[in-house]
Design a protein around this motif. Structure first.
Motif, PDB file in Angstrom:
ATOM      1  N   ASP A 240      23.885  -2.440  29.818  1.00 21.52           N
ATOM      2  CA  ASP A 240      23.835  -3.837  30.250  1.00 21.52           C
ATOM      3  C   ASP A 240      22.392  -4.337  30.311  1.00 21.52           C
ATOM      4  N   LEU A 241      21.496  -3.496  30.807  1.00 28.45           N
ATOM      5  CA  LEU A 241      20.079  -3.889  30.870  1.00 28.45           C
ATOM      6  C   LEU A 241      19.493  -4.070  29.482  1.00 28.45           C
TER       7      LEU A 241
ATOM      8  N   ASN B 280      17.937  -7.556  27.785  1.00 25.95           N
ATOM      9  CA  ASN B 280      16.577  -7.629  27.253  1.00 25.95           C
ATOM     10  C   ASN B 280      16.540  -8.070  25.787  1.00 25.95           C
ATOM     11  N   ASN B 281      17.659  -8.143  25.136  1.00 30.76           N
ATOM     12  CA  ASN B 281      17.709  -8.567  23.717  1.00 30.76           C
ATOM     13  C   ASN B 281      17.998 -10.016  23.570  1.00 30.76           C
TER      14      ASN B 281
END
Length: 103
Positions: free
Chosen positions: A97-98, A102-103
């Protein structure tokens, strides 16, 4: 299954079984305990045998709930995953999920 069979399924030796249960396993275990307590309050068993029957009734109620969950989800509530494996699974989901954020 017996406690020993359940611990063997999860690969546990001396670890606490409850500490190695999934959320659904814990909830159904708590349902069985709470139901047994309520039945006991109503029936007021006096002998070991009467208490045993009450415990079976509480377990049966949780078993019915388990069957309903499994029917609706199409998968077993009982998992062979232990606490370490469950923690790794959750950590992997959080990491994914992180990365996605970040994308």
């Amino acid at each position: 299954m017996t406690t020993r069979e359940y611990k063997n399924l999860k690969g546990l030796k001396k670890e606490n079984l409850r500490d190695n249960m999934s959320t659904l396993e814990l909830v159904l275990n708590m349902l069985a305990e709470a139901t047994t307590t309520e039945i006991s309050k109503q029936k007021k068993p006096g002998t070991f045998e009467e208490n045993r029957v009450v415990a079976i009734e509480g377990g049966e109620a949780a078993g019915e709930a388990r069957n309903a969950v499994e029917k609706r989800t199409g998968k077993s509530v009982i998992t062979s995953k232990n606490a370490t494996q469950l923690q790794d699974l959750v950590a992997g989901l959080i990491d994914a999920d992180l990365r996605e954020d970040n994308n």
